[in-house]
Design a protein around this motif. Structure first.
Motif, short mmCIF file in Angstrom:
data_model
loop_
_atom_site.label_atom_id
_atom_site.label_comp_id
_atom_site.label_asym_id
_atom_site.label_seq_id
_atom_site.Cartn_x
_atom_site.Cartn_y
_atom_site.Cartn_z
N LEU A 1 0.83 -1.21 0.00
CA LEU A 1 0.00 0.00 0.00
C LEU A 1 0.86 1.26 0.00
N SER A 2 1.99 1.23 0.68
CA SER A 2 2.89 2.39 0.67
C SER A 2 3.39 2.65 -0.75
N ARG A 3 3.74 1.58 -1.46
CA ARG A 3 4.15 1.72 -2.87
C ARG A 3 3.01 2.26 -3.72
N GLN A 4 1.81 1.76 -3.45
CA GLN A 4 0.66 2.22 -4.23
C GLN A 4 0.41 3.71 -3.99
N VAL A 5 0.60 4.16 -2.75
CA VAL A 5 0.44 5.59 -2.46
C VAL A 5 1.52 6.39 -3.20
N ASP A 6 2.76 5.88 -3.21
CA ASP A 6 3.83 6.55 -3.97
C ASP A 6 3.43 6.74 -5.42
N GLU A 7 2.94 5.68 -6.04
CA GLU A 7 2.54 5.73 -7.44
C GLU A 7 1.37 6.70 -7.65
N ALA A 8 0.41 6.66 -6.73
CA ALA A 8 -0.75 7.54 -6.84
C ALA A 8 -0.35 9.01 -6.68
N LEU A 9 0.62 9.26 -5.81
CA LEU A 9 1.09 10.63 -5.63
C LEU A 9 1.76 11.15 -6.91
N GLU A 10 2.47 10.28 -7.60
CA GLU A 10 3.10 10.68 -8.86
C GLU A 10 2.07 10.95 -9.95
N THR B 1 -5.57 18.43 -5.26
CA THR B 1 -5.57 19.35 -4.12
C THR B 1 -5.34 18.61 -2.81
N GLN B 2 -5.42 17.28 -2.84
CA GLN B 2 -5.30 16.47 -1.63
C GLN B 2 -3.91 15.86 -1.44
N GLN C 1 -3.57 -0.13 11.76
CA GLN C 1 -3.74 1.32 11.68
C GLN C 1 -3.01 1.89 10.47
N GLY C 2 -1.83 1.33 10.16
CA GLY C 2 -1.07 1.78 9.00
C GLY C 2 -1.82 1.50 7.70
N ILE C 3 -2.40 0.32 7.61
CA ILE C 3 -3.16 -0.05 6.42
C ILE C 3 -4.34 0.90 6.24
N ARG C 4 -5.02 1.24 7.32
CA ARG C 4 -6.14 2.19 7.23
C ARG C 4 -5.66 3.57 6.78
N ALA C 5 -4.51 4.01 7.29
CA ALA C 5 -3.97 5.31 6.90
C ALA C 5 -3.63 5.33 5.41
N PHE C 6 -2.99 4.26 4.91
CA PHE C 6 -2.67 4.18 3.48
C PHE C 6 -3.94 4.17 2.64
N ALA C 7 -4.94 3.41 3.07
CA ALA C 7 -6.20 3.33 2.32
C ALA C 7 -6.87 4.70 2.28
N ASN C 8 -6.84 5.42 3.38
CA ASN C 8 -7.43 6.76 3.40
C ASN C 8 -6.67 7.73 2.51
N ALA C 9 -5.35 7.60 2.46
CA ALA C 9 -4.53 8.44 1.57
C ALA C 9 -4.91 8.18 0.12
N LEU C 10 -5.07 6.91 -0.22
CA LEU C 10 -5.44 6.56 -1.59
C LEU C 10 -6.84 7.09 -1.94
N LYS C 11 -7.76 6.98 -1.00
CA LYS C 11 -9.12 7.46 -1.24
C LYS C 11 -9.13 8.97 -1.46
N LEU C 12 -8.29 9.69 -0.72
CA LEU C 12 -8.20 11.14 -0.92
C LEU C 12 -7.78 11.47 -2.35
N LEU C 13 -6.94 10.62 -2.92
CA LEU C 13 -6.44 10.83 -4.27
C LEU C 13 -7.38 10.23 -5.34
N GLY C 14 -8.46 9.61 -4.88
CA GLY C 14 -9.42 9.02 -5.82
C GLY C 14 -8.99 7.68 -6.36
N VAL C 15 -8.14 6.98 -5.62
CA VAL C 15 -7.61 5.69 -6.05
C VAL C 15 -8.16 4.60 -5.13
N THR C 16 -8.56 3.48 -5.72
CA THR C 16 -9.03 2.35 -4.93
C THR C 16 -7.84 1.51 -4.51
N PRO C 17 -7.70 1.25 -3.19
CA PRO C 17 -6.59 0.40 -2.73
C PRO C 17 -6.68 -1.00 -3.34
N ILE C 18 -5.55 -1.52 -3.77
CA ILE C 18 -5.50 -2.86 -4.34
C ILE C 18 -5.42 -3.87 -3.21
#
Length: 113
Positions: free
Chosen positions: A40-49, A55-56, A78-95
């Motif tokens: 999920l951390s890698r997925q957030v990295d990719e989503a951020l790019e 705006t999020q 808790q970490g998994i939930r934080a990553f999932a919330n980060a992805l949702k902010l970016l409009g990405v569905t967690p894999i």
């Protein structure tokens, strides 16, 4: 002697039945929480790019740092939930690697305007 051999046969049969699917490669190993954190951390990295103009981005980066801290301190849920919330902010569905994916070609469907 006969009781021993029957007991031994039952034990061997139990062992062979218990290991059959594993040897055949049918057993699926679930992803551990630590692996899920990393994925999920890698997925957030990719989503951020790919969503750098969002705006999020700042809020998503903060949640990613929070997720990294949780995962590093053995609080993977808790970490998994934080990553999932980060992805949702970016409009990405967690894999979810353990989910069964449908066998449809998602790329062939076009969105109508």
């Amino acid at each position: 002697m006969q009781r021993f051999s029957i007991g031994l046969m039952g034990a061997l049969l139990g062992i062979s039945l218990g290991t059959g699917p594993v040897e055949a490669g049918e057993a699926k190993v679930a992803t551990t929480r630590t692996e899920r954190c990393t994925n999920l951390s890698r997925q957030v990295d990719e989503a951020l790019e790919t969503h750098a103009a969002s705006t999020q981005v700042t809020a998503a980066k903060a949640l990613q740092r929070k997720g990294d801290r949780f995962c590093a301190t053995k609080k993977q849920a808790q970490g998994i939930r934080a990553f999932a919330n980060a992805l949702k902010l970016l409009g990405v569905t967690p894999i979810d690697p353990d989910a069964v994916t449908p066998k449809t070609d998602l790329h062939s469907k076009e969105k109508k305007p």
